[in-house]
Design an enzyme around this catalytic site. Structure first.
Site, PDB file in Angstrom:
ATOM      1  N   ARG A   1      -2.896 -98.797 -10.242  1.00 30.90           N
ATOM      2  CA  ARG A   1      -3.084 -98.771  -8.797  1.00 30.90           C
ATOM      3  C   ARG A   1      -3.880 -99.996  -8.329  1.00 30.90           C
ATOM      4  O   ARG A   1      -3.537-100.658  -7.354  1.00 30.90           O
ATOM      5  CB  ARG A   1      -3.874 -97.521  -8.403  1.00 30.90           C
ATOM      6  CG  ARG A   1      -3.128 -96.218  -8.371  1.00 30.90           C
ATOM      7  CD  ARG A   1      -4.041 -95.216  -7.681  1.00 30.90           C
ATOM      8  NE  ARG A   1      -3.507 -93.865  -7.695  1.00 30.90           N
ATOM      9  CZ  ARG A   1      -3.755 -92.977  -8.653  1.00 30.90           C
ATOM     10  NH1 ARG A   1      -4.495 -93.330  -9.690  1.00 30.90           N
ATOM     11  NH2 ARG A   1      -3.255 -91.767  -8.573  1.00 30.90           N
TER      12      ARG A   1
ATOM     13  N   LEU B   1      -2.809 -88.976 -17.185  1.00 30.40           N
ATOM     14  CA  LEU B   1      -1.695 -89.451 -16.354  1.00 30.40           C
ATOM     15  C   LEU B   1      -1.683 -88.623 -15.075  1.00 30.40           C
ATOM     16  O   LEU B   1      -1.765 -87.392 -15.135  1.00 30.40           O
ATOM     17  CB  LEU B   1      -0.353 -89.288 -17.083  1.00 30.40           C
ATOM     18  CG  LEU B   1       0.126 -90.424 -17.983  1.00 30.40           C
ATOM     19  CD1 LEU B   1       1.482 -90.074 -18.578  1.00 30.40           C
ATOM     20  CD2 LEU B   1       0.225 -91.743 -17.229  1.00 30.40           C
ATOM     21  N   ASP B   2      -1.586 -89.284 -13.938  1.00 31.53           N
ATOM     22  CA  ASP B   2      -1.566 -88.571 -12.661  1.00 31.53           C
ATOM     23  C   ASP B   2      -0.306 -87.716 -12.536  1.00 31.53           C
ATOM     24  O   ASP B   2       0.701 -87.972 -13.209  1.00 31.53           O
ATOM     25  CB  ASP B   2      -1.611 -89.568 -11.512  1.00 31.53           C
ATOM     26  CG  ASP B   2      -2.917 -90.344 -11.495  1.00 31.53           C
ATOM     27  OD1 ASP B   2      -3.951 -89.756 -11.849  1.00 31.53           O
ATOM     28  OD2 ASP B   2      -2.887 -91.538 -11.144  1.00 31.53           O
ATOM     29  N   PRO B   3      -0.340 -86.712 -11.674  1.00 29.57           N
ATOM     30  CA  PRO B   3       0.831 -85.840 -11.501  1.00 29.57           C
ATOM     31  C   PRO B   3       2.111 -86.608 -11.186  1.00 29.57           C
ATOM     32  O   PRO B   3       3.189 -86.235 -11.655  1.00 29.57           O
ATOM     33  CB  PRO B   3       0.419 -84.933 -10.330  1.00 29.57           C
ATOM     34  CG  PRO B   3      -1.066 -84.890 -10.416  1.00 29.57           C
ATOM     35  CD  PRO B   3      -1.487 -86.252 -10.880  1.00 29.57           C
TER      36      PRO B   3
ATOM     37  N   ALA C   1       2.869 -89.614 -12.089  1.00 28.20           N
ATOM     38  CA  ALA C   1       3.270 -90.496 -13.191  1.00 28.20           C
ATOM     39  C   ALA C   1       3.958 -89.700 -14.286  1.00 28.20           C
ATOM     40  O   ALA C   1       3.724 -88.501 -14.457  1.00 28.20           O
ATOM     41  CB  ALA C   1       2.058 -91.224 -13.745  1.00 28.20           C
TER      42      ALA C   1
END
Length: 619
Positions: A176, A37-39, A41
């Site tokens: 995205r 999970l991206d920062p 998110a």
């Protein structure tokens, strides 16, 4: 400690950051995450512990659900608000009818081009690292599956037209990229605003924990947050094995015989008859089953097992307990199976695991002079210590205990003294005055007292019942090989080397005479291939159990060991004799020369046994 943790990842933490924080609470345990999970998110981040790391691929492959805010009319190289973003189309207005018209094109198996900020590697370099250097390269499209898109709140007006979407999708889906493609379908650009992962397979937000909550629970010794290994394998067919020969074979990676209703190349999970996950396996062309991921292991204790010899020794460290009840003579395969499952369950439920056995054995208390044990008290303690249990209570057995009714035993011992919330027993367990208490009573009365009762079914090894009495019968027949299989280790007897008549020296075969405990059961009289261990090393040997009929019968059995690879002087040393197989029955010979010839034959047979197995002297 094996399993999964369902973490609710906060903003501004990478998945790697979360793992680093959790490592402080799980020192020495392998740990990883089950899906990046991206920062920016938030939401569900499965964490894999111990053998759970072997299932990372399965965690990542689970169906996922996201809540995403899509912002239309905006563009960013990173396709989200984390990078530099700008208004691309300040006059764009979101048309709900048009949105509903294009959404079906994104449902099902579709082709998607990953974003440059993904972790996919090109020539060994992650794309996001290239993107950080301002490099953009062509990417191949990938097939992914979007199962469903639900439309939530919508803001149509410029300059911030947004829509909330709930997206259910497969592994490898980039939200995205979905935002980018959805924007293009509507004639504009689009980026991700807020992004939250709602679920991954069986993990969901409602049952997630923050990192702070996990740290606090671990500090309290509470591991109830830990999800079992099979929580991620709910959609895989199970193959149940019940026989201990099959179970031990699976844990060694051996093939299982074919099973009906399975498909070639199908992945299955192998479980035991208690439902405990043992391994993942692949179905071969002949429908046999080959384990490829071994997932079962006994519990690893963090400290030495406590030994309680008296009521005053009891210390459950402030916890309720799980209790394994029995005499556990021999601590055979069935006993270990029972205790290991109890210890694993106790850890999952934050219970203190206690093995409880009577000392002395009730038969000794009632002066049953025929009763013999399969092992010494020290060996019993050592074997139970290897099962992962927190404590062994050698409960003092006396007249007061013997008089307790089954209900009083539950009230006074299990509830009042041990604070038991879970009890594990064998299928034929009896208890209370005159052994009046049976399984049914234990279950019914235990339920009234808030105790969960787990019953271990009859355990077999190649269809031979695993029990202390069965093992004793095999030993009484000289079948030490089967006895060893049912025990799960090789039967042994130990004692001090004492002076004998030294007749063996006169015929070239000196023996060590063992002063063994009379409470230990000896195998049938005869000649055996054995290991003899002293001063920390074991040596190939031949052992005689008998009355030495050729040189004059004794009233008592003797245990004499001839060591094959040396002729040591070990009087006064402790010698441990491990029985491997039966060579022949004891015989009476007409003279010492005939006896000498036969002993030489026995030694040759034993040496051939060791040579075939390729075993040498070892520590």
């Amino acid at each position: 400690m094996d399993g999964f943790i369902n973490i609710n990842k906060p903003k501004d933490f990478t998945s790697h950051d979360v793992v680093s924080v959790l490592k402080r609470s799980f020192r020495g345990i392998k740990i990883g995450h089950g899906g990046t999970l991206d920062p920016d998110a938030t939401g569900v981040l499965p964490i894999c512990l111990g053998k759970g790391t072997k299932l990372q691929d399965y965690v990542m492959g689970q169906q996922k659900k996201y809540r995403a805010e899509i912002i239309f009319g905006y563009h960013s190289p990173t396709l989200d608000k984390d990078g530099d973003y700008f208004i691309y189309d300040e006059n764009f207005t979101l048309d709900s009818d048009k949105l509903n018209e294009v959404l079906p094109d994104f449902i099902g198996e579709i082709s998607q081009i990953p974003p440059m900020v993904s972790a996919i590697k090109k020539d060994g370099v992650a794309l996001y690292k290239l993107a950080q250097r301002g490099i953009e390269i062509p990417r191949e499209s990938r097939l992914i599956t979007i199962y469903d898109i639900k439309v939530g709140e919508m803001k149509k007006a410029a300059p911030f037209p947004t829509v909330q979407l709930e997206i259910t999708c497969s592994k490898g889906t980039y939200i995205r990229s979905l935002a980018r493609d959805l924007g293009e379908a509507l004639g504009t650009k689009a980026i991700i605003g807020e992004l939250e992962r709602v679920s991954t397979g069986a993990f969901n937000l409602e049952n997630s924990y923050t990192m702070e909550e996990i740290a606090a629970m671990v500090k309290e010794g509470n591991y109830s947050f830990l999800l079992p290994l099979d929580s991620m394998l709910w959609d895989i067919n199970a193959v149940t094995v019940k026989d201990m020969a099959e179970i031990t074979g699976v844990l060694r990676g051996n093939y299982l015989s074919s099973v009906a209703n399975l498909r070639v190349d199908e992945t299955v999970k192998i479980v035991d008859n208690a439902g405990c996950l043992l391994a993942l396996a692949k179905v071969e062309d002949d429908l046999s089953i080959k384990p490829f991921k071994i997932l079962y292991d006994k519990r690893k204790r963090k400290q030495q097992m406590q030994l309680w010899n008296d009521w005053s020794d009891i210390n459950t460290e402030g916890k309720n307990t799980a209790v394994a009840l029995g005499n556990f003579d021999g601590v055979h395969l069935g006993h270990k199976y029972l205790i290991e499952h109890m210890a694993l369950m106790a850890e999952q439920k934050n219970l203190f695991s206690v093995v409880t056995a009577f000392a002395p054995h009730p038969r000794d208390f009632f002066n049953d002079t025929c009763h013999k044990y399969l092992q010494t008290k020290k060996d019993k303690i050592d074997h139970i210590a290897n099962t992962g249990a927190d404590a062994l209570f050698l409960m003092p057995f006396n007249e007061d205990i013997a008089k307790l009714s089954p209900e009083e035993f539950i009230d006074d011992i299990l509830v009042a003294q041990l604070h038991a919330k879970s009890v594990f027993v064998g299928y034929n367990f009896k208890f209370g005055n005159g052994a009046q208490g049976d399984i049914k009573l234990l279950q019914e009365y235990g339920a009234k007292k808030g105790i969960e009762i787990s019953i271990l079914d009859k355990i077999t090894y190649n269809d031979n019942v695993v029990s202390s009495s069965e093992i004793k019968q095999h030993l009484a027949m000289g079948d030490v090989q089967m006895a060893n299989k049912l025990l799960g280790y090789n039967f042994k007897v130990a004692g001090e080397v004492v002076h004998g008549q030294q007749l063996g020296r006169t015929i070239g075969f000196p023996t060590a005479n063992i002063d063994f405990s009379q409470s230990i059961l000896l195998p049938q009289t005869g000649i055996y291939t054995t290991w003899a261990k002293y001063k920390g090393k074991r040596h190939p040997s031949v052992t005689n159990i008998g009355v030495r009929p050729t040189v004059g019968e004794n009233l008592n059995l003797t245990l004499e060991v001839h060591i094959l690879d040396e002729n040591p002087e070990i009087y006064g040393e402790n010698l441990e004799v491990t029985f491997l197989n039966h060579i022949r029955s004891e015989e009476k010979f007409p003279d010492l020369n005939t006896l000498k010839i036969k002993i030489a034959e026995d030694a040759a047979i034993a040496q051939e046994f060791f040579d075939k197995r390729g075993e040498k002297q070892q520590k």
